[in-house]
Scaffold this motif. Structure first.
Motif, short mmCIF file in Angstrom:
data_model
loop_
_atom_site.label_atom_id
_atom_site.label_comp_id
_atom_site.label_asym_id
_atom_site.label_seq_id
_atom_site.Cartn_x
_atom_site.Cartn_y
_atom_site.Cartn_z
N PHE A 95 22.47 39.46 14.25
CA PHE A 95 23.49 39.26 12.84
C PHE A 95 23.73 38.00 12.87
N CYS A 96 24.57 37.64 11.67
CA CYS A 96 24.87 36.39 11.13
C CYS A 96 26.25 35.93 11.80
N ASN A 97 26.41 34.63 12.32
CA ASN A 97 27.59 34.09 12.74
C ASN A 97 27.92 32.76 12.38
N LYS A 98 28.41 32.68 11.03
CA LYS A 98 28.63 31.44 10.24
C LYS A 98 27.19 31.06 9.76
N ARG B 272 29.51 42.83 33.76
CA ARG B 272 30.41 43.21 34.97
C ARG B 272 29.63 44.43 35.52
N LEU B 273 29.91 44.48 37.07
CA LEU B 273 29.50 45.44 37.95
C LEU B 273 29.72 46.70 37.34
N GLY B 274 28.59 47.61 37.10
CA GLY B 274 28.67 48.93 36.65
C GLY B 274 29.00 49.20 35.30
N GLU B 275 28.84 48.09 34.46
CA GLU B 275 29.00 48.32 32.94
C GLU B 275 27.72 47.62 32.34
N GLY B 276 26.65 47.10 32.86
CA GLY B 276 25.38 46.65 32.51
C GLY B 276 25.72 45.29 32.06
N SER B 277 24.80 44.38 31.47
CA SER B 277 24.57 42.97 30.98
C SER B 277 24.15 42.87 29.56
N SER B 278 24.58 41.91 28.96
CA SER B 278 24.40 41.49 27.56
C SER B 278 24.21 39.98 27.55
N PHE B 279 22.87 39.97 27.51
CA PHE B 279 22.27 38.26 27.30
C PHE B 279 22.11 38.16 25.56
N GLY B 280 22.49 36.88 25.21
CA GLY B 280 22.46 36.40 23.92
C GLY B 280 21.92 34.96 23.58
N PHE B 281 21.43 34.89 22.70
CA PHE B 281 21.40 33.32 22.26
C PHE B 281 21.73 33.11 20.66
N THR B 282 21.97 32.06 20.26
CA THR B 282 21.82 31.49 18.86
C THR B 282 21.02 30.66 18.65
N LEU B 283 20.61 30.37 17.17
CA LEU B 283 19.72 29.34 16.70
C LEU B 283 20.24 29.22 15.18
N ASP B 284 19.91 27.98 14.70
CA ASP B 284 20.37 27.63 13.43
C ASP B 284 19.70 28.35 12.41
N ALA B 285 20.42 28.60 11.35
CA ALA B 285 19.59 29.09 10.21
C ALA B 285 18.82 28.06 9.47
N ALA B 286 17.79 28.39 8.81
CA ALA B 286 16.82 27.45 8.19
C ALA B 286 17.47 27.08 7.19
#
Length: 564
Positions: free
Chosen positions: A486-489, A550-564
């Motif tokens: 999704f877009c973030n700014k 968090r333990l027992g709640e899974g993990s969330s990995f993410g990254f951001t890149l500049d829009a072209a």
């Protein structure tokens, strides 16, 4: 015999008290004496003269004034009671006889001359007494004046002696002691105070001399050892391969060792004591060192070759107060050389391994072709094992090659506008077989208005595949993984969320370190380089990568890149 200061002050105050009392007593004595003599003159002689004058006036008025006789009698009676001088009694009696004779025949004036003569005798006697007593009073006053003048002169001389000597008795020892204390403060332990007096100041001077003597002994006993220790420390510092620069709390340069002199191109004798920012004006390395940019790695050209140094800034403290700083330039050139050799070795070995591994994988695939020949189940299982091992080795060599690019700083990017949705679909397709084996469903949530991103498609896909592979590895069977974009700014954010066991919060700060593996995962096939390489790839493209877990709640990995 020594006299204490307290005794001297007490004697001085007693002397002043005696002077005041003596002057007061003598003054009162002479004043009372003069007052008494004056009172006698007024009381006795003056009254007799007044009585005689009244009798003379009454004698003249006997013919014309009836009351004159009574006035004469009254004053004669008073004179008879006021006889005080020698000869005054006889004159008074003579006057009385003449007056009585006159009373026998008041009209007879033949004895008036005798009465006047008697009155004049009384007047003469009292006048002479007044003169005599005035003379005596004057002599008394002159005697008092002489005594008081002599006493005043003596006491004035004594007082002047006190004025000139007593302040010196107190101030001179204090001045000597102050001078001695200043000398001791200046570390002049040879200073001594000599006071030729046995009072408290003399005791204090003796105590001061004893203290100075002990300090002198201590200074002399430790000076040689201090000089030896200083020389030894300077020798050790100059023999070190690290550059060392010392500053005081005002950033004046205290010392340089030999290595620092070479690195700076300056001599310690030329800049010792100078203000460091002033030196930095004409010296680039000093200017760089004075910047507060942490422990930065520096490349310095010295002795006709490049060297690598890390900067450490150490505070010198005394009772929790900072009294200076030491900058240490640690020579890490050998480690750089070893690291470069290791990187080249890994790159070479990884590159050389790719060709035989690809051949092994191709051969295993050909063996599964029916045209080559039929295989029994055991042979087919061996072929699958060979293929899995070859895939794993190819992945490891790929990571090692990527790591060698990261370490050498030669990450080659092909930045171009790319579709985030295309990269997500490409990565999901690459891991679909692994997900199917564990019956894991991958759900995608892609925003409809996603813009193109400025990215290296191959390396960004590699990062997303690595995140999905880890999510599949640590997710339970028949679970799901969520991939969202999704877009973030002005950026595009991509997330991969699993529902596995999660990561302990204490390990999150190290999750992107090289070769780090979360304790307790029992992952023997991984190298611990995947997340580290992912971080380098994303940051090389100007993005950011993170993890929430968090333990027992899974993990969330993410990254951001500049829009072209």
């Amino acid at each position: 015999m020594s006299v204490k200061l307290k005794t001297k002050l007490s004697l001085g105050l007693i002397f002043l008290f005696v002077v005041i009392v003596l002057f007061g007593v003598l003054g009162l004595f002479y004043m009372n004496r003069l007052s008494d003599e004056g009172a006698l003159v007024l009381k006795n002689n003056h009254e007799s003269i007044v009585y005689c004058n009244r009798m003379l006036e009454a004698l003249e008025d006997l013919k014309s004034d009836r009351n004159a006789l009574d006035t004469f009698k009254d004053n004669l009676h008073k004179q008879q009671n006021n006889v005080t001088e020698t000869g005054e009694r006889e004159a008074t009696n003579e006057l009385t006889e003449n007056f009585n004779e006159m009373l026998t025949d008041p009209g007879d004036q033949s004895n008036y001359a005798d009465i006047r003569r008697s009155i004049n005798k009384i007047l003469n006697v009292n006048e002479q007494a007044i003169v005599r007593k005035s003379t005596a009073a004057q002599k008394t006053a002159e005697g008092a004046k002489e005594v008081l003048t002599i006493l005043f002169t003596i006491l004035t001389l004594v007082a002047f002696t006190f004025i000139f000597n007593l302040p010196g008795i107190i101030s001179d020892p204090i001045s000597s002691l102050s001078e001695g204390i200043r000398a001791i403060a200046g570390k002049n332990y040879k200073k001594r105070i000599y006071l030729r007096q046995g009072d408290e100041f003399g005791d204090l001077a003796n105590a001061f001399n004893t203290m100075a003597e002990k300090l002198d002994e201590y200074e002399n006993s430790n000076l040689a050892q201090i000089k030896f220790e200083k020389s030894r420390i300077e020798t050790i510092i100059n023999q070190m391969r690290d550059g060392i620069i010392g500053f005081d709390d005002k950033r004046h340069i205290l010392f340089l060792n030999a290595v620092a002199e070479k690195l700076l191109g300056l001599r310690e004798a030329d800049i010792a004591g100078r203000y460091a920012p002033d030196v930095a004006v004409t010296n680039d390395l000093m200017r760089t060192l004075l910047r507060e940019d942490g422990n930065k790695e520096l490349k310095i050209y010295c002795d006709n070759k490049e060297g690598y140094f890390s900067k450490d800034v150490l505070d010198v403290t005394n009772n929790q107060a900072i009294i200076g700083q030491v900058i240490v330039l640690r020579n890490i050139t050998p480690f750089h050389e070893l690291n470069e050799a290791k990187t080249n070795f890994i790159a070479t070995v990884s590159h050389e391994l790719k060709t035989p591994l690809s051949s092994i994988k191709m051969s295993a695939r050909l063996l599964t072709d029916p045209r080559v020949g039929a295989l029994n189940p055991e042979q087919q299982e061996l072929i699958r094992s060979i293929t899995d091992d070859a895939d794993r080795l190819l992945k490891i060599t790929g990571e090692l090659l990527n790591m060698s690019q990261v370490e050498t700083g030669n990450i080659q990017l092909k930045l171009q506008p790319a579709s985030p949705a295309s990269i997500v679909q490409q990565a999901i397709q690459a891991v679909s077989f692994q997900a199917q084996q564990k019956k894991i469903r991958i759900d995608t949530q892609l925003a409809a208005d996603l813009p193109l991103i400025q990215a290296d498609v191959e390396k960004t896909s590699w990062v997303l595949i690595n995140l999905l592979t880890n999510a599949i590895k640590y997710s339970p069977e028949e679970s799901r993984i969520e991939v969202s974009a999704f877009c973030n700014k002005d950026k595009v954010e991509v997330r991969v969320k699993d529902h596995g066991r999660g990561i302990d919060e204490r390990y999150l700060p190290r999750i992107f370190e090289r070769y780090f593996k979360v304790p307790g995962t029992h992952d023997r096939n991984g190298t611990g380089l995947g997340l580290s390489i992912s971080k380098e790839f994303i940051e090389a493209q100007g993005g950011r990568i993170w993890v929430d877990s968090r333990l027992g709640e899974g993990s969330s990995f993410g990254f951001t890149l500049d829009a072209a």
